[in-house]
Design a protein around this motif. Structure first.
Motif, PDB file in Angstrom:
ATOM      1  N   ASP A 136      27.638  32.566  35.317  1.00  0.00           N
ATOM      2  CA  ASP A 136      28.251  33.826  34.851  1.00  0.00           C
ATOM      3  C   ASP A 136      28.772  34.161  36.769  1.00  0.00           C
ATOM      4  OD1 ASP A 136      29.480  35.599  34.153  1.00  0.00           O
ATOM      5  OD2 ASP A 136      27.534  36.874  33.474  1.00  0.00           O
ATOM      6  N   VAL A 137      27.679  34.513  37.565  1.00  0.00           N
ATOM      7  CA  VAL A 137      28.512  35.466  38.336  1.00  0.00           C
ATOM      8  C   VAL A 137      27.077  34.708  40.012  1.00  0.00           C
ATOM      9  CG1 VAL A 137      27.575  37.552  39.961  1.00  0.00           C
ATOM     10  CG2 VAL A 137      28.355  37.453  37.664  1.00  0.00           C
ATOM     11  N   ALA A 138      28.337  34.671  41.071  1.00  0.00           N
ATOM     12  CA  ALA A 138      27.300  34.111  42.128  1.00  0.00           C
ATOM     13  C   ALA A 138      27.351  34.906  43.468  1.00  0.00           C
ATOM     14  CB  ALA A 138      28.228  32.850  42.466  1.00  0.00           C
ATOM     15  N   LYS A 139      25.990  34.707  43.711  1.00  0.00           N
ATOM     16  CA  LYS A 139      25.275  36.154  44.613  1.00  0.00           C
ATOM     17  C   LYS A 139      27.267  35.698  45.648  1.00  0.00           C
ATOM     18  CE  LYS A 139      22.230  37.233  48.140  1.00  0.00           C
ATOM     19  NZ  LYS A 139      20.354  36.277  48.024  1.00  0.00           N
ATOM     20  N   GLY A 140      26.872  37.438  45.852  1.00  0.00           N
ATOM     21  CA  GLY A 140      28.252  37.365  47.138  1.00  0.00           C
ATOM     22  C   GLY A 140      29.623  37.614  46.705  1.00  0.00           C
ATOM     23  N   ALA A 141      29.980  37.332  45.423  1.00  0.00           N
ATOM     24  CA  ALA A 141      31.277  37.606  44.869  1.00  0.00           C
ATOM     25  C   ALA A 141      31.268  39.181  45.601  1.00  0.00           C
ATOM     26  CB  ALA A 141      31.361  36.653  43.486  1.00  0.00           C
ATOM     27  N   VAL A 142      33.421  39.233  44.289  1.00  0.00           N
ATOM     28  CA  VAL A 142      33.361  40.590  44.439  1.00  0.00           C
ATOM     29  C   VAL A 142      33.370  40.345  42.738  1.00  0.00           C
ATOM     30  CG1 VAL A 142      35.169  41.823  44.590  1.00  0.00           C
ATOM     31  CG2 VAL A 142      34.608  41.156  46.749  1.00  0.00           C
ATOM     32  N   ILE A 143      32.794  41.485  42.572  1.00  0.00           N
ATOM     33  CA  ILE A 143      32.451  40.850  40.628  1.00  0.00           C
ATOM     34  C   ILE A 143      33.005  42.646  40.669  1.00  0.00           C
ATOM     35  CG2 ILE A 143      29.492  40.492  40.473  1.00  0.00           C
ATOM     36  CD1 ILE A 143      29.986  43.108  40.548  1.00  0.00           C
ATOM     37  N   LEU A 144      33.893  43.383  41.545  1.00  0.00           N
ATOM     38  CA  LEU A 144      34.534  44.408  40.894  1.00  0.00           C
ATOM     39  C   LEU A 144      35.086  45.435  42.592  1.00  0.00           C
ATOM     40  CD1 LEU A 144      31.409  46.631  38.671  1.00  0.00           C
ATOM     41  CD2 LEU A 144      33.499  45.715  37.880  1.00  0.00           C
ATOM     42  N   PRO A 145      36.634  44.736  42.591  1.00  0.00           N
ATOM     43  CA  PRO A 145      36.956  45.703  43.671  1.00  0.00           C
ATOM     44  C   PRO A 145      37.400  47.031  43.613  1.00  0.00           C
ATOM     45  CG  PRO A 145      38.947  44.727  41.822  1.00  0.00           C
ATOM     46  CD  PRO A 145      37.516  44.194  40.750  1.00  0.00           C
ATOM     47  N   ALA A 146      38.204  47.785  44.513  1.00  0.00           N
ATOM     48  CA  ALA A 146      37.817  48.654  44.702  1.00  0.00           C
ATOM     49  C   ALA A 146      39.344  49.131  43.700  1.00  0.00           C
ATOM     50  CB  ALA A 146      37.915  49.398  46.407  1.00  0.00           C
ATOM     51  N   GLY A 147      39.037  50.554  43.293  1.00  0.00           N
ATOM     52  CA  GLY A 147      40.082  50.838  42.677  1.00  0.00           C
ATOM     53  C   GLY A 147      40.003  51.119  41.392  1.00  0.00           C
ATOM     54  N   THR A 148      38.853  50.262  40.993  1.00  0.00           N
ATOM     55  CA  THR A 148      38.762  49.775  39.452  1.00  0.00           C
ATOM     56  C   THR A 148      38.061  51.202  38.399  1.00  0.00           C
ATOM     57  OG1 THR A 148      37.738  47.980  39.414  1.00  0.00           O
ATOM     58  CG2 THR A 148      37.165  49.077  37.791  1.00  0.00           C
ATOM     59  N   ARG A 149      38.726  51.564  37.624  1.00  0.00           N
ATOM     60  CA  ARG A 149      38.078  52.609  37.060  1.00  0.00           C
ATOM     61  C   ARG A 149      37.128  51.679  35.880  1.00  0.00           C
ATOM     62  NH1 ARG A 149      40.109  56.411  32.366  1.00  0.00           N
ATOM     63  NH2 ARG A 149      39.096  57.789  32.489  1.00  0.00           N
TER      64      ARG A 149
END
Length: 398
Positions: A136-149
């Motif tokens: 599902d998610v790899a360590k170090g990956a961007v899961i939520l970028p800046a500007g996300t509500r």
């Protein structure tokens, strides 16, 4: 007059997002806008685990499709099992870690347990019903970028990688006031010619839905001096001033001259129905938007213009305009208007759209009856059966 597209572009191009930040508990971050990219602090899942209640096995032990194996251990979620011996199975429950040596899970419906053994009536393939580490998610990956509500699902994703707090942009500070000597508050007796101030309740609710901090200056007397004084007061410490009423061109409409005296106006009228008078400018470092006084006009122009502007001011970097959907019009509108019309409609049982019979700008019942708006371009008539662009209210109020 500006078109709807031109007016919206003008607003969004002018928006200056807030920059002040704070860290808040993830549990309290619903509706906030991220100030920085958020990275995964671990793999999700953190180790191979089972998607099903059943039995962890070695696939080669079950190739016959009817293998009887000794049940060597029981592994609930949250515990760690022992290495799986050849010729044995482990009773395992959803979310539990796969024991070393096992390479498949067989769901319990395909198994028959008797005493300390289980008959597996299935020939699993390697990897069956196993969630792999990091799939599902790899360590170090961007899961939520800046500007996300942040919505509920983003909060859950942040929590799934262990983020107990997140950096967010501060809440937007909005000042609101309402003009019109005819306005009264519910609970007060109505004098001849007076009306209750429904816009105050509608606009406050919309601002709350969008997570704004707001100061309500109430009903301001219909004089130029009172309007100017309230504008000056509202400009201090707020990012945006929103007014309702007084934006037309009558002798008792003081918003336009007041804003021009205290600041500047960049926009005045839009080719939209309902809601032609819509003012946009700046007063004392705060943005200013003047909405019409008619309740439907005020509501719809807020949804169409103020909402995307607010989201951009809040720091949202993704799309801020509502999505439209092609639906069938089960009504006719034979007379086209020169303005871009937004019609109150409701989805019927057949999946088409019914039109509220009275589209007047003061008919607030239409906004409660309806499910959304038809975005009808200027000069376009509608025949029954035509596909039209439908914007659900659900796309416009959060």
């Amino acid at each position: 007059m500006l078109s709807v597209r031109e007016a919206l572009n003008l607003l969004l191009d002018a928006a200056r997002p807030v920059t002040d930040t704070e860290r808040v508990d993830t549990l309290a971050a619903n509706g906030r806008v991220l100030a920085e990219d958020q990275l995964a602090t671990l793999d999700v899942p953190c180790a191979d685990n089972t998607q099903m209640d059943g039995y962890a096995v070695r696939a080669q032990d079950c190739e016959s499709g009817s293998a009887t194996l000794r049940v060597s251990q029981r592994i609930p979620a949250g515990t760690v099992g022992q290495a799986l011996e050849a010729g044995s199975a482990a009773r395992i429950f959803t979310g539990a870690l796969i024991p070393p040596g096992a390479d498949a899970v067989v769901m319990q419906e395909q198994c028959e347990a008797v005493g300390d053994s289980v008959t597996v009536r299935h020939a699993p393939r390697a990897g069956e019903w196993i969630r792999r580490q990091g799939e599902d998610v790899a360590k170090g990956a961007v899961i939520l970028p800046a500007g996300t509500r942040l919505r509920s699902q983003e909060l859950g994703l942040a929590a799934s990688v262990g983020l107990a707090a997140v950096p967010v942009l501060r809440r937007l500070r909005v000042a609101v006031f309402f003009t019109g000597d005819e306005l009264a508050m519910p609970g007060e007796p109505l004098k001849p010619g007076a009306i209750y101030n429904s816009n105050r309740f509608t606009l406050r609710g919309l601002l709350e839905n969008l997570g704004c901090e707001f100061t309500d200056y109430g009903i301001v007397p219909d004089t130029l001096d009172a309007t100017r004084a309230t504008l000056r007061k509202a400009a201090a410490g707020h990012d945006l001033i929103i007014t309702s009423g007084g934006v037309s061109v009558g002798e008792e409409d003081h918003i336009k001259p007041a804003v021009e005296a205290e600041g500047r106006l960049n926009m005045w009228q839009i080719a939209v129905k309902p809601g032609k008078p819509l003012a946009f400018g700046e007063v004392g470092g705060a943005f200013f938007i003047g909405l019409p006084g008619n309740p439907v006009s005020s509501f719809i122009t807020f949804l169409l213009f103020v909402r995307p502007f607010l989201l951009r001011l809040q720091g949202v970097t993704g799309p801020v305009e509502p999505r439209g959907y092609s639906l069938r019009a089960d009504f006719a509108l034979p007379k086209a208007d020169r303005r871009n019309e937004f019609l109150r409609v409701r989805v019927n049982a057949a999946g088409g759209l019914d039109l509220f019979p009275n589209q007047g700008s003061g008919v607030l019942t239409s906004t409660v009856w309806g499910d959304g708006l038809v975005d009808n371009p200027p000069g376009q008539a509608i025949a029954e059966g035509d596909l039209v662009r439908f914007i659900p209210f659900a796309e416009l109020q959060h």
